[in-house]
Design a protein around this motif. Structure first.
Motif, PDB file in Angstrom:
ATOM      1  N   LYS A  25       0.845  -1.213   0.000  1.00  0.00           N
ATOM      2  CA  LYS A  25       0.000   0.000   0.000  1.00  0.00           C
ATOM      3  C   LYS A  25       0.872   1.253   0.000  1.00  0.00           C
ATOM      4  O   LYS A  25       0.606   2.217  -0.724  1.00  0.00           O
ATOM      5  N   ASN A  30      -0.213   5.057  -1.050  1.00  0.00           N
ATOM      6  CA  ASN A  30      -0.692   5.626   0.210  1.00  0.00           C
ATOM      7  C   ASN A  30       0.382   6.547   0.785  1.00  0.00           C
ATOM      8  O   ASN A  30       1.409   6.098   1.274  1.00  0.00           O
ATOM      9  N   ARG A  31       0.141   7.821   0.712  1.00  0.00           N
ATOM     10  CA  ARG A  31       1.144   8.806   1.131  1.00  0.00           C
ATOM     11  C   ARG A  31       0.748   9.481   2.435  1.00  0.00           C
ATOM     12  O   ARG A  31       1.174  10.602   2.718  1.00  0.00           O
ATOM     13  N   ARG A  32      -0.137   8.831   3.208  1.00  0.00           N
ATOM     14  CA  ARG A  32      -0.581   9.487   4.443  1.00  0.00           C
ATOM     15  C   ARG A  32       0.567   9.613   5.435  1.00  0.00           C
ATOM     16  O   ARG A  32       1.312   8.666   5.656  1.00  0.00           O
ATOM     17  N   PRO A  33       0.708  10.810   6.018  1.00  0.00           N
ATOM     18  CA  PRO A  33       1.811  11.006   6.973  1.00  0.00           C
ATOM     19  C   PRO A  33       1.461  10.431   8.347  1.00  0.00           C
ATOM     20  O   PRO A  33       1.046  11.141   9.251  1.00  0.00           O
ATOM     21  N   PHE A  34       1.656   9.125   8.492  1.00  0.00           N
ATOM     22  CA  PHE A  34       1.237   8.425   9.704  1.00  0.00           C
ATOM     23  C   PHE A  34       2.046   8.804  10.948  1.00  0.00           C
ATOM     24  O   PHE A  34       1.627   8.544  12.052  1.00  0.00           O
ATOM     25  N   GLU A  61       9.075  10.869   4.676  1.00  0.00           N
ATOM     26  CA  GLU A  61       7.827  10.745   3.904  1.00  0.00           C
ATOM     27  C   GLU A  61       6.623  10.450   4.794  1.00  0.00           C
ATOM     28  O   GLU A  61       5.488  10.700   4.396  1.00  0.00           O
ATOM     29  N   LEU A  62       6.868   9.934   5.980  1.00  0.00           N
ATOM     30  CA  LEU A  62       5.755   9.661   6.906  1.00  0.00           C
ATOM     31  C   LEU A  62       5.489  10.855   7.838  1.00  0.00           C
ATOM     32  O   LEU A  62       4.635  10.782   8.722  1.00  0.00           O
ATOM     33  N   GLY A  63       6.239  11.927   7.658  1.00  0.00           N
ATOM     34  CA  GLY A  63       5.977  13.149   8.422  1.00  0.00           C
ATOM     35  C   GLY A  63       6.798  13.289   9.691  1.00  0.00           C
ATOM     36  O   GLY A  63       6.636  14.260  10.438  1.00  0.00           O
ATOM     37  N   ARG A 302       3.310   3.973  15.550  1.00  0.00           N
ATOM     38  CA  ARG A 302       2.103   4.778  15.383  1.00  0.00           C
ATOM     39  C   ARG A 302       1.402   5.057  16.722  1.00  0.00           C
ATOM     40  O   ARG A 302       1.002   6.167  17.011  1.00  0.00           O
TER      41      ARG A 302
END
Ligand code: CP
Ligand code: NVA
Length: 304
Positions: A25, A30-34, A61-63, A302
């Motif tokens: 994914k 899926n580029r959501r910054p988790f 890239e995940l923030g 997370r």
């Protein structure tokens, strides 16, 4: 409770499949910054290209962000005890990747840290590599269970983690190593126990041709790992008949893929030019470190 990734054996087959699916994914959009606002410390006692850069980019890239700490800076176990480093770092950051000489160091770090610790390579294992490799094999072959992987060479950290990962997901594992460099008893016992559920077959030989015959994946790694440089000449002699070249590769299935974690010593464990052969997937393999490690970071950090 925090979770760590010290050994592949910390996982089960369901968890591995969850990581592979999550990595796919990540890779496919899926580029959501988790991990916004999260910090990851990278403690590296040895050099690295792939592991360092892929973890740094993954966090970016995940923030989140990373802090790189070399042995010169923190003196893990020398300037101060590992237990103190673990407890101090846990007050500042949300996760730790550690690349170290002794597997005990990363285990001790995990024991005392209150944040997740990820093994970024030790003398015993390289779990991030093996898990990323399963992603690559799955992408190329469309399945894992029932495939046969032939590992040619030293039963080192990369081989150990691949053996455990294969045993968990049902990949048959043939390994060819010279006397004195075969899989050690405790790793073999662990893998054999794990393979009872998956029915993966494990076979050890000193004959590279026997291991490679009919394989779906042919895999090798350096003969001299980081930290063993003084043994280089002795190892070069011991492994002379273990070079992977086109002749050996031709014994595998016609559509077999060739893998190597890199860095490679061209002309030693691989014949010159082999990385560029149509069967080689080594650069896809290197890329997949990024995607699979994102999945690991999200899984472990997370909720922290
Ligand atoms: N394969 C791998 O871990 O590469 P680096 O040593 O460059 O991180
Ligand atoms: N076995 C090698 C792997 C490098 C990624 C080493 O430990 O140097």
């Amino acid at each position: 409770m925090k979770n760590d990734l010290i050994s592949v054996a910390d996982l089960d087959s369901e968890k591995i499949w969850q990581l592979i699916k999550s990595a796919i994914k990540m890779k496919t959009g899926n580029r959501r910054p988790f991990l916004v606002g999260k910090s990851l410390a990278l403690i590296f006692e040895k050099p690295s290209l792939r592991t360092r850069v892929s973890f740094e980019i993954a966090m970016h890239e995940l923030g989140g962000h990373t802090i790189y700490l070399s042995q010169n800076e923190i003196g893990l176990g020398e300037r101060e005890p590992i237990s103190d480093v673990a407890q101090v770092l846990s007050r500042y950051i949300d996760g730790i990747v550690c690349r170290t000489f002794s597997h005990d160091n990363v285990a001790t770090l995990a024991q005392y840290a209150t944040v997740p610790v990820i093994n970024g390579l030790s003398d015993l294992e390289h779990p991030c590599q093996a898990l990323s490799d399963l992603l690559t094999i799955y992408e190329k072959k469309g399945k894992l269970e029932g495939l046969t992987l032939a590992f040619i060479g030293d039963a080192n950290n990369v081989a150990n983690s691949l053996l455990l990962a294969s045993a968990l997901v049902g990949v048959n594992f043939n390994i060819a190593s010279p006397d004195g460099y075969m899989v050690r008893g405790n790793i073999l016992n662990q893998a054999q126990e794990l393979s009872q559920k998956s029915r993966a077959k494990i076979s050890l030989t000193s004959d590279p041709s026997e291991a490679t015959e009919g394989a779906d994946v042919v895999y090798t790694d350096v003969w001299t790992s980081m930290g063993q440089e003084e043994e280089r000449e002795v190892r070069r002699q011991a492994f002379l008949n273990y070079q992977v070249d086109n002749k050996l590769l031709s014994l595998a299935k016609k559509d077999a893929i060739f893998m190597h974690p890199l860095p490679a010593h061209h002309g030693e464990e691989i014949a010159e030019g082999l990385l560029e052969s149509p069967q080689s997937v080594v650069f896809d393999q290197a890329e997949n470190r990024l995607h699979l490690q994102k999945a690991i970071l999200i899984e472990l950090m997370r909720g922290v």
